[in-house]
Design a protein around this motif. Structure first.
Motif, PDB file in Angstrom:
ATOM      1  N   TYR A  18       0.829  -1.231  -0.012  1.00  0.00           N
ATOM      2  CA  TYR A  18      -0.069  -0.032  -0.126  1.00  0.00           C
ATOM      3  C   TYR A  18       0.820   1.271  -0.062  1.00  0.00           C
ATOM      4  CZ  TYR A  18      -4.069  -2.626   1.091  1.00  0.00           C
ATOM      5  OH  TYR A  18      -5.313  -3.462   1.045  1.00  0.00           O
ATOM      6  N   MET A  19       0.580   2.085  -1.130  1.00  0.00           N
ATOM      7  CA  MET A  19       1.192   3.379  -0.818  1.00  0.00           C
ATOM      8  C   MET A  19       0.128   4.322  -0.953  1.00  0.00           C
ATOM      9  SD  MET A  19       3.219   4.826  -4.393  1.00  0.00           S
ATOM     10  CE  MET A  19       3.722   6.764  -4.459  1.00  0.00           C
ATOM     11  N   GLY A  20      -0.106   4.554   0.544  1.00  0.00           N
ATOM     12  CA  GLY A  20      -1.345   5.646   0.770  1.00  0.00           C
ATOM     13  C   GLY A  20      -2.461   4.635   0.588  1.00  0.00           C
ATOM     14  N   GLU A  21      -3.359   5.096   0.065  1.00  0.00           N
ATOM     15  CA  GLU A  21      -4.570   4.011  -0.211  1.00  0.00           C
ATOM     16  C   GLU A  21      -4.549   2.972  -1.570  1.00  0.00           C
ATOM     17  OE1 GLU A  21      -7.762   4.484   1.437  1.00  0.00           O
ATOM     18  OE2 GLU A  21      -6.224   5.530   2.724  1.00  0.00           O
ATOM     19  N   LYS A  22      -3.431   3.554  -2.232  1.00  0.00           N
ATOM     20  CA  LYS A  22      -3.249   2.670  -3.794  1.00  0.00           C
ATOM     21  C   LYS A  22      -2.187   1.574  -3.366  1.00  0.00           C
ATOM     22  CE  LYS A  22      -1.966   4.465  -8.335  1.00  0.00           C
ATOM     23  NZ  LYS A  22      -1.507   5.248  -8.931  1.00  0.00           N
ATOM     24  N   GLU A  23      -2.880   0.528  -3.990  1.00  0.00           N
ATOM     25  CA  GLU A  23      -2.513  -0.883  -3.943  1.00  0.00           C
ATOM     26  C   GLU A  23      -1.414  -1.182  -5.192  1.00  0.00           C
ATOM     27  OE1 GLU A  23      -4.670  -4.244  -2.995  1.00  0.00           O
ATOM     28  OE2 GLU A  23      -3.235  -5.533  -4.067  1.00  0.00           O
ATOM     29  N   ILE A  24      -0.059  -1.447  -5.041  1.00  0.00           N
ATOM     30  CA  ILE A  24       0.716  -1.573  -6.176  1.00  0.00           C
ATOM     31  C   ILE A  24       1.665  -2.991  -5.663  1.00  0.00           C
ATOM     32  CG2 ILE A  24       1.228   0.646  -7.065  1.00  0.00           C
ATOM     33  CD1 ILE A  24       3.768   0.976  -5.485  1.00  0.00           C
ATOM     34  N   THR A  25       2.129  -3.690  -6.735  1.00  0.00           N
ATOM     35  CA  THR A  25       3.073  -4.764  -6.313  1.00  0.00           C
ATOM     36  C   THR A  25       4.467  -4.398  -6.858  1.00  0.00           C
ATOM     37  OG1 THR A  25       1.264  -6.156  -7.364  1.00  0.00           O
ATOM     38  CG2 THR A  25       3.446  -7.221  -7.255  1.00  0.00           C
ATOM     39  N   LEU A  26       5.359  -4.840  -5.978  1.00  0.00           N
ATOM     40  CA  LEU A  26       6.860  -4.439  -6.077  1.00  0.00           C
ATOM     41  C   LEU A  26       7.566  -5.801  -5.507  1.00  0.00           C
ATOM     42  CD1 LEU A  26       6.973  -0.825  -4.387  1.00  0.00           C
ATOM     43  CD2 LEU A  26       7.120  -1.473  -6.905  1.00  0.00           C
ATOM     44  N   PRO A  27       8.741  -5.664  -6.357  1.00  0.00           N
ATOM     45  CA  PRO A  27       9.661  -6.948  -5.793  1.00  0.00           C
ATOM     46  C   PRO A  27      10.242  -6.723  -4.308  1.00  0.00           C
ATOM     47  CG  PRO A  27      10.283  -5.920  -7.995  1.00  0.00           C
ATOM     48  CD  PRO A  27       9.125  -5.152  -7.240  1.00  0.00           C
ATOM     49  N   VAL A  28      10.427  -7.484  -3.491  1.00  0.00           N
ATOM     50  CA  VAL A  28      11.149  -7.532  -2.197  1.00  0.00           C
ATOM     51  C   VAL A  28      12.442  -8.527  -2.513  1.00  0.00           C
ATOM     52  CG1 VAL A  28       9.368  -6.616  -0.740  1.00  0.00           C
ATOM     53  CG2 VAL A  28       9.730  -8.991  -0.934  1.00  0.00           C
ATOM     54  N   ALA A  29      13.376  -8.249  -1.714  1.00  0.00           N
ATOM     55  CA  ALA A  29      14.503  -9.464  -1.724  1.00  0.00           C
ATOM     56  C   ALA A  29      15.397  -8.748  -0.734  1.00  0.00           C
ATOM     57  CB  ALA A  29      15.280  -9.187  -3.126  1.00  0.00           C
ATOM     58  N   HIS A  30      14.990  -9.797   0.529  1.00  0.00           N
ATOM     59  CA  HIS A  30      15.900  -9.329   1.729  1.00  0.00           C
ATOM     60  C   HIS A  30      15.781 -10.337   2.648  1.00  0.00           C
ATOM     61  CE1 HIS A  30      11.708  -7.355   2.757  1.00  0.00           C
ATOM     62  NE2 HIS A  30      12.012  -7.982   3.775  1.00  0.00           N
ATOM     63  N   LYS A  31      16.556 -10.314   3.861  1.00  0.00           N
ATOM     64  CA  LYS A  31      16.649 -11.326   4.973  1.00  0.00           C
ATOM     65  C   LYS A  31      16.424 -10.339   6.149  1.00  0.00           C
ATOM     66  CE  LYS A  31      18.356 -15.314   7.329  1.00  0.00           C
ATOM     67  NZ  LYS A  31      19.444 -16.067   7.442  1.00  0.00           N
ATOM     68  N   GLU A  32      17.077  -9.243   6.004  1.00  0.00           N
ATOM     69  CA  GLU A  32      16.697  -8.143   7.288  1.00  0.00           C
ATOM     70  C   GLU A  32      16.058  -7.017   7.045  1.00  0.00           C
ATOM     71  OE1 GLU A  32      20.764  -7.467   9.358  1.00  0.00           O
ATOM     72  OE2 GLU A  32      21.299  -9.561   8.787  1.00  0.00           O
ATOM     73  N   GLY A  33      14.484  -7.409   6.937  1.00  0.00           N
ATOM     74  CA  GLY A  33      13.523  -6.378   6.765  1.00  0.00           C
ATOM     75  C   GLY A  33      12.542  -6.019   7.602  1.00  0.00           C
ATOM     76  N   ARG A  34      12.641  -6.553   8.936  1.00  0.00           N
ATOM     77  CA  ARG A  34      11.693  -6.508   9.974  1.00  0.00           C
ATOM     78  C   ARG A  34      11.925  -5.151  10.487  1.00  0.00           C
ATOM     79  NH1 ARG A  34      11.711  -9.523  15.558  1.00  0.00           N
ATOM     80  NH2 ARG A  34      13.568 -10.163  14.766  1.00  0.00           N
ATOM     81  N   TYR A  35      10.985  -4.204  10.474  1.00  0.00           N
ATOM     82  CA  TYR A  35      11.223  -2.941  10.961  1.00  0.00           C
ATOM     83  C   TYR A  35      10.696  -2.790  12.306  1.00  0.00           C
ATOM     84  CZ  TYR A  35      11.299   2.234  11.636  1.00  0.00           C
ATOM     85  OH  TYR A  35      11.425   3.359  12.064  1.00  0.00           O
ATOM     86  N   ILE A  36      11.453  -2.238  13.208  1.00  0.00           N
ATOM     87  CA  ILE A  36      11.357  -2.261  14.614  1.00  0.00           C
ATOM     88  C   ILE A  36      11.488  -0.570  15.152  1.00  0.00           C
ATOM     89  CG2 ILE A  36      12.375  -2.775  17.058  1.00  0.00           C
ATOM     90  CD1 ILE A  36      11.571  -5.147  15.675  1.00  0.00           C
ATOM     91  N   PHE A  37      10.899  -0.190  15.839  1.00  0.00           N
ATOM     92  CA  PHE A  37      11.034   1.430  16.543  1.00  0.00           C
ATOM     93  C   PHE A  37      10.736   1.096  17.918  1.00  0.00           C
ATOM     94  CE2 PHE A  37       6.809   2.464  16.799  1.00  0.00           C
ATOM     95  CZ  PHE A  37       6.052   1.789  15.875  1.00  0.00           C
ATOM     96  N   ASP A  38      11.394   2.313  18.495  1.00  0.00           N
ATOM     97  CA  ASP A  38      11.059   2.557  19.868  1.00  0.00           C
ATOM     98  C   ASP A  38       9.479   2.925  20.055  1.00  0.00           C
ATOM     99  OD1 ASP A  38      13.246   1.667  21.462  1.00  0.00           O
ATOM    100  OD2 ASP A  38      14.143   3.501  20.963  1.00  0.00           O
ATOM    101  N   LYS A  39       8.812   2.450  21.238  1.00  0.00           N
ATOM    102  CA  LYS A  39       7.439   2.830  21.367  1.00  0.00           C
ATOM    103  C   LYS A  39       7.429   4.512  21.196  1.00  0.00           C
ATOM    104  CE  LYS A  39       5.454  -1.588  21.625  1.00  0.00           C
ATOM    105  NZ  LYS A  39       6.806  -2.269  21.346  1.00  0.00           N
ATOM    106  N   SER A  40       8.313   5.009  21.934  1.00  0.00           N
ATOM    107  CA  SER A  40       8.243   6.447  22.323  1.00  0.00           C
ATOM    108  C   SER A  40       8.400   7.313  20.859  1.00  0.00           C
ATOM    109  CB  SER A  40       9.378   6.942  22.871  1.00  0.00           C
ATOM    110  OG  SER A  40      10.763   6.555  22.416  1.00  0.00           O
ATOM    111  N   THR A  41       8.787   6.541  19.702  1.00  0.00           N
ATOM    112  CA  THR A  41       8.898   7.366  18.346  1.00  0.00           C
ATOM    113  C   THR A  41       7.392   7.682  17.706  1.00  0.00           C
ATOM    114  OG1 THR A  41      10.843   5.919  17.929  1.00  0.00           O
ATOM    115  CG2 THR A  41      10.179   7.244  16.284  1.00  0.00           C
ATOM    116  N   GLN A  42       7.336   8.881  17.331  1.00  0.00           N
ATOM    117  CA  GLN A  42       5.993   9.005  16.794  1.00  0.00           C
ATOM    118  C   GLN A  42       6.163   8.801  15.307  1.00  0.00           C
ATOM    119  OE1 GLN A  42       3.190  10.757  17.572  1.00  0.00           O
ATOM    120  NE2 GLN A  42       3.755  10.627  19.728  1.00  0.00           N
TER     121      GLN A  42
END
Lengths: 203, 84
Positions: free
Chosen positions: A118-142
């Motif tokens: 999803y790019m905003g409301e729009k749905e597109i199809t894109l290639p992904v290729a990764h092993k380290e792609g799990r995004y983590i953030f501190d709960k304090s981050t807006q």
């Protein structure tokens, strides 16, 4: 408009990114990661790959390359847009230019697939290729107003299904999918054009 | 003087460690230990030059926080730091 594609030792998506930039009419050059003078460029691309072999952690050693100081100045002086793709996203997070970090996929597998995003409301199809792609953030981050792309189906365990981010000023934009691999019909999809159009025309 | 340190790096406790989880599954399934818990990490041996112990410790801490870990993701422990 001029674009620079930063090449680190271990970068491997520079050629695809170069062709994509050229397709969008950007005057494009490769620059080596020890370059610090980025004044003449409007766009700086940090392409995908395995900078420094992903040693210690993906993007960890690349953050010490001289070009990163140049990129910080480039952002600070609002000279143009910085785009991080895949390993570029990891480098931008490790450099603390973007909040959070990327770590190993929850499945523990390398994911190589075309997936709905999803790019905003729009749905597109894109290639992904990764092993380290799990995004983590501190709960304090807006984070809610920084989300650029979301996975339709969370493939890697990223918090809030995040696949891409921008910074508050929208001068830095980063994503795990590879839009540069979806520009020409020969590679299966042209949805990557949506991303390049957005970056080049709307930002 | 040269100081040698041994450093352990792990993902922070609240971040899932898929390599550890997978290893747990294997240990449980094979009956080696049905309730085994596993966390995986990295181990570094670091040698630094410093005038004294205090500056060595500061240097090692700085390397841990800026190079060996990302505080958003990982935690570290200096297991041992001594004059070589």
């Amino acid at each position: 408009m001029k674009a620079a594609i930063v090449v680190f030792p271990g970068t491997n998506c520079e050629k695809d990114t170069f062709e994509a930039c050229r397709y969008f009419g950007l005057e494009t050059e490769y620059i080596w990661h020890n370059e610090t003078n980025l004044k003449k460029y409007d766009f700086i691309f940090l392409p995908g790959g395995f900078s420094y072999g992903d040693y210690i952690h993906s993007g960890r050693l690349a953050k010490f390359s001289p070009v990163m100081q140049g990129i910080k100045e480039f952002i600070c002086h609002k000279r143009g847009i910085v785009i991080g793709i895949c390993n570029g996203f990891q480098i931008l997070c490790e450099s603390k230019i973007l909040p959070g970090a990327l770590t190993i996929n929850i499945s523990n597998r390398f994911i190589c697939d075309d997936i709905p995003i999803y790019m905003g409301e729009k749905e597109i199809t894109l290639p992904v290729a990764h092993k380290e792609g799990r995004y983590i953030f501190d709960k304090s981050t807006q984070i809610s107003n920084l989300i650029f792309l979301k996975y339709k189906k969370n493939i890697n365990g990223s918090m809030l299904d995040i696949a891409g981010l921008y910074d508050r000023q929208k001068r830095v934009i980063a994503m795990m999918p590879h839009p540069e691999r979806a520009i020409f019909k020969e590679t299966g999809s042209k949805d990557g054009c949506e991303i390049f159009n957005f970056i080049i025309k709307e930002l | 003087m040269k100081f040698k340190a041994e450093i352990k790096v792990l993902l922070k406790d609240d971040i899932k460690d898929p390599q550890g989880i997978q290893t747990e599954i294997i240990l449980n399934r094979t009956g080696i230990d049905e309730s085994a818990k596993v966390r995986t990490g990295k181990y570094f041996i670091l040698t630094v030059n410093a005038k004294n112990e205090e500056t060595a410790y500061k240097k090692i801490k700085n390397i841990c926080e800026n190079v060996l870990t990302n505080p958003c993701l990982e935690k570290y422990e200096i297991l041992k730091a001594e004059k070589e």
